[in-house]
Design a protein around this motif. Structure first.
Motif, PDB file in Angstrom:
ATOM      1  N   VAL A  75       0.857  -1.186   0.000  1.00  0.00           N
ATOM      2  CA  VAL A  75       0.000   0.000   0.000  1.00  0.00           C
ATOM      3  C   VAL A  75       0.889   1.231   0.000  1.00  0.00           C
ATOM      4  CG1 VAL A  75      -1.783   1.298   1.222  1.00  0.00           C
ATOM      5  CG2 VAL A  75      -1.776  -1.213   1.340  1.00  0.00           C
ATOM      6  N   ALA A  76       0.753   2.084  -1.016  1.00  0.00           N
ATOM      7  CA  ALA A  76       1.471   3.353  -1.079  1.00  0.00           C
ATOM      8  C   ALA A  76       0.509   4.474  -0.710  1.00  0.00           C
ATOM      9  CB  ALA A  76       2.038   3.581  -2.486  1.00  0.00           C
ATOM     10  N   VAL A  77       1.050   5.529  -0.104  1.00  0.00           N
ATOM     11  CA  VAL A  77       0.231   6.657   0.349  1.00  0.00           C
ATOM     12  C   VAL A  77       0.802   7.952  -0.215  1.00  0.00           C
ATOM     13  CG1 VAL A  77      -0.651   7.904   2.349  1.00  0.00           C
ATOM     14  CG2 VAL A  77      -0.317   5.428   2.486  1.00  0.00           C
ATOM     15  N   THR A  78      -0.063   8.763  -0.822  1.00  0.00           N
ATOM     16  CA  THR A  78       0.374  10.057  -1.344  1.00  0.00           C
ATOM     17  C   THR A  78       0.334  11.094  -0.227  1.00  0.00           C
ATOM     18  OG1 THR A  78      -1.800  10.880  -1.980  1.00  0.00           O
ATOM     19  CG2 THR A  78      -0.635   9.491  -3.606  1.00  0.00           C
ATOM     20  N   PRO A  79       1.053  12.199  -0.388  1.00  0.00           N
ATOM     21  CA  PRO A  79       1.023  13.233   0.643  1.00  0.00           C
ATOM     22  C   PRO A  79      -0.329  13.940   0.760  1.00  0.00           C
ATOM     23  CG  PRO A  79       2.333  13.953  -1.225  1.00  0.00           C
ATOM     24  CD  PRO A  79       1.988  12.518  -1.468  1.00  0.00           C
ATOM     25  N   SER A 100     -18.742   4.778  -7.281  1.00  0.00           N
ATOM     26  CA  SER A 100     -18.233   5.503  -6.111  1.00  0.00           C
ATOM     27  C   SER A 100     -17.119   6.449  -6.522  1.00  0.00           C
ATOM     28  CB  SER A 100     -17.700   4.514  -5.071  1.00  0.00           C
ATOM     29  OG  SER A 100     -17.058   5.220  -4.026  1.00  0.00           O
ATOM     30  N   LEU A 101     -17.236   7.699  -6.136  1.00  0.00           N
ATOM     31  CA  LEU A 101     -16.186   8.674  -6.428  1.00  0.00           C
ATOM     32  C   LEU A 101     -14.976   8.462  -5.525  1.00  0.00           C
ATOM     33  CD1 LEU A 101     -18.345  11.889  -6.915  1.00  0.00           C
ATOM     34  CD2 LEU A 101     -17.413  10.364  -8.670  1.00  0.00           C
ATOM     35  N   ASP A 102     -15.142   7.682  -4.452  1.00  0.00           N
ATOM     36  CA  ASP A 102     -14.052   7.430  -3.514  1.00  0.00           C
ATOM     37  C   ASP A 102     -13.054   6.402  -4.021  1.00  0.00           C
ATOM     38  OD1 ASP A 102     -14.840   9.236  -1.584  1.00  0.00           O
ATOM     39  OD2 ASP A 102     -16.029   7.776  -0.467  1.00  0.00           O
ATOM     40  N   VAL A 103     -13.458   5.538  -4.962  1.00  0.00           N
ATOM     41  CA  VAL A 103     -12.612   4.430  -5.413  1.00  0.00           C
ATOM     42  C   VAL A 103     -12.264   4.602  -6.887  1.00  0.00           C
ATOM     43  CG1 VAL A 103     -12.426   1.923  -5.648  1.00  0.00           C
ATOM     44  CG2 VAL A 103     -13.726   2.902  -3.736  1.00  0.00           C
ATOM     45  N   VAL A 104     -10.959   4.583  -7.177  1.00  0.00           N
ATOM     46  CA  VAL A 104     -10.471   4.669  -8.560  1.00  0.00           C
ATOM     47  C   VAL A 104      -9.631   3.431  -8.822  1.00  0.00           C
ATOM     48  CG1 VAL A 104      -9.024   5.969 -10.172  1.00  0.00           C
ATOM     49  CG2 VAL A 104     -10.414   7.185  -8.482  1.00  0.00           C
ATOM     50  N   ARG A 105      -9.927   2.730  -9.909  1.00  0.00           N
ATOM     51  CA  ARG A 105      -9.122   1.564 -10.302  1.00  0.00           C
ATOM     52  C   ARG A 105      -8.130   1.995 -11.377  1.00  0.00           C
ATOM     53  NH1 ARG A 105      -9.658  -1.712 -14.708  1.00  0.00           N
ATOM     54  NH2 ARG A 105      -8.398  -3.575 -14.607  1.00  0.00           N
ATOM     55  N   HIS A 106      -6.856   1.692 -11.137  1.00  0.00           N
ATOM     56  CA  HIS A 106      -5.808   1.925 -12.138  1.00  0.00           C
ATOM     57  C   HIS A 106      -5.477   0.573 -12.758  1.00  0.00           C
ATOM     58  CE1 HIS A 106      -4.830   6.087 -10.973  1.00  0.00           C
ATOM     59  NE2 HIS A 106      -5.137   5.685  -9.757  1.00  0.00           N
ATOM     60  N   GLY A 107      -5.751   0.436 -14.042  1.00  0.00           N
ATOM     61  CA  GLY A 107      -5.452  -0.792 -14.772  1.00  0.00           C
ATOM     62  C   GLY A 107      -4.590  -0.474 -15.977  1.00  0.00           C
ATOM     63  N   ALA A 108      -4.772  -1.214 -17.054  1.00  0.00           N
ATOM     64  CA  ALA A 108      -3.979  -1.026 -18.273  1.00  0.00           C
ATOM     65  C   ALA A 108      -4.053   0.425 -18.753  1.00  0.00           C
ATOM     66  CB  ALA A 108      -4.474  -1.963 -19.360  1.00  0.00           C
ATOM     67  N   GLY A 109      -2.895   0.984 -19.087  1.00  0.00           N
ATOM     68  CA  GLY A 109      -2.817   2.346 -19.610  1.00  0.00           C
ATOM     69  C   GLY A 109      -2.666   3.412 -18.545  1.00  0.00           C
ATOM     70  N   SER A 110      -2.631   3.030 -17.288  1.00  0.00           N
ATOM     71  CA  SER A 110      -2.481   3.999 -16.209  1.00  0.00           C
ATOM     72  C   SER A 110      -1.151   3.767 -15.491  1.00  0.00           C
ATOM     73  CB  SER A 110      -3.653   3.865 -15.224  1.00  0.00           C
ATOM     74  OG  SER A 110      -3.634   4.917 -14.275  1.00  0.00           O
ATOM     75  N   TRP A 111      -0.890   4.567 -14.489  1.00  0.00           N
ATOM     76  CA  TRP A 111       0.342   4.465 -13.707  1.00  0.00           C
ATOM     77  C   TRP A 111       0.115   5.118 -12.359  1.00  0.00           C
ATOM     78  CZ3 TRP A 111       1.411   9.442 -12.589  1.00  0.00           C
ATOM     79  CH2 TRP A 111       0.948  10.398 -13.495  1.00  0.00           C
ATOM     80  N   ILE A 112       1.025   4.814 -11.434  1.00  0.00           N
ATOM     81  CA  ILE A 112       0.980   5.451 -10.111  1.00  0.00           C
ATOM     82  C   ILE A 112       2.376   5.944  -9.754  1.00  0.00           C
ATOM     83  CG2 ILE A 112      -0.960   4.089  -9.278  1.00  0.00           C
ATOM     84  CD1 ILE A 112       1.251   2.556  -7.554  1.00  0.00           C
ATOM     85  N   PRO A 113       2.477   6.998  -8.942  1.00  0.00           N
ATOM     86  CA  PRO A 113       3.789   7.406  -8.433  1.00  0.00           C
ATOM     87  C   PRO A 113       4.179   6.459  -7.301  1.00  0.00           C
ATOM     88  CG  PRO A 113       2.083   8.849  -7.566  1.00  0.00           C
ATOM     89  CD  PRO A 113       1.406   7.901  -8.519  1.00  0.00           C
ATOM     90  N   ALA A 114       5.415   5.977  -7.350  1.00  0.00           N
ATOM     91  CA  ALA A 114       5.887   5.031  -6.340  1.00  0.00           C
ATOM     92  C   ALA A 114       6.807   5.725  -5.344  1.00  0.00           C
ATOM     93  CB  ALA A 114       6.629   3.883  -7.014  1.00  0.00           C
ATOM     94  N   PRO A 115       6.831   5.255  -4.113  1.00  0.00           N
ATOM     95  CA  PRO A 115       7.803   5.790  -3.154  1.00  0.00           C
ATOM     96  C   PRO A 115       9.216   5.607  -3.692  1.00  0.00           C
ATOM     97  CG  PRO A 115       6.161   4.460  -2.042  1.00  0.00           C
ATOM     98  CD  PRO A 115       5.950   4.257  -3.524  1.00  0.00           C
TER      99      PRO A 115
END
Length: 167
Positions: A75-79, A100-115
């Motif tokens: 689990v990564a946490v953004t600031p 739900s606006l609270d939940v976003v799924r990142h799948g193919a074609g997306s990315w996340i910033p990693a620690p």
């Protein structure tokens, strides 16, 4: 502004080649971005849901035992307080979470910033590191089930529980 791929065709240029990454880093330090939809997907949620899921996953692991019914993963946490739950790839959002606006799924074609990526608000950090979870990814639907439960607990009207106690 903010965290985004440095290259237009980032999916084609992405690499794990250590030499290439060092060359890029020497020119200018960049954020570390992990593509989703290949080795893992991400369920991104606000902090209050992330805390509930992480707590429930730790409790579940203690009750069921290690390695059985794995629901705990990195689990990564953004600031800014967004929690990114890494899960096995491929599963769409359950219908209860899809709108739900609270939940976003990142799948193919997306990315996340990693620690330890540094965003304008501060660094991204691990709440549960890959090492801590032994690099195991939980089943997406199992984690989504925990999110559905957490959303239900958050939305439960306080008066209803008071009425139940009075009855």
């Amino acid at each position: 502004m903010g965290c985004h791929p440095a290259l237009e065709q980032w999916e084609d240029a992405a690499t794990s080649d250590h030499g290439q990454v060092l060359t890029w880093w020497r020119r200018q330090p960049h954020a570390v971005l992990l593509p989703t939809g290949r080795a893992f997907d991400v369920l991104e949620v606000p902090a209050h849901l992330g805390l509930r899921v992480l707590g429930a996953a730790r409790l579940h692991a203690g009750v069921v035992g290690p390695g059985r019914g794995q629901v705990r993963g990195p689990v990564a946490v953004t600031p800014t307080g967004r929690w990114m739950l890494l899960v096995r790839p491929g599963d769409p959002l359950r219908p209860e979470l899809d709108e739900s606006l609270d939940v976003v799924r990142h799948g193919a074609g997306s990315w996340i910033p990693a620690p330890p990526t540094r965003l304008p608000e501060g660094p991204v950090r691990w709440a549960a590191s890959p090492e801590e979870t032994r690099w195991r990814l939980p089943d997406s639907y199992a984690v989504q089930g925990m999110l559905v439960d957490a959303l239900g607990a958050v939305r439960l009207p306080r008066q209803t529980s008071t009425l139940r106690r009075a009855a």
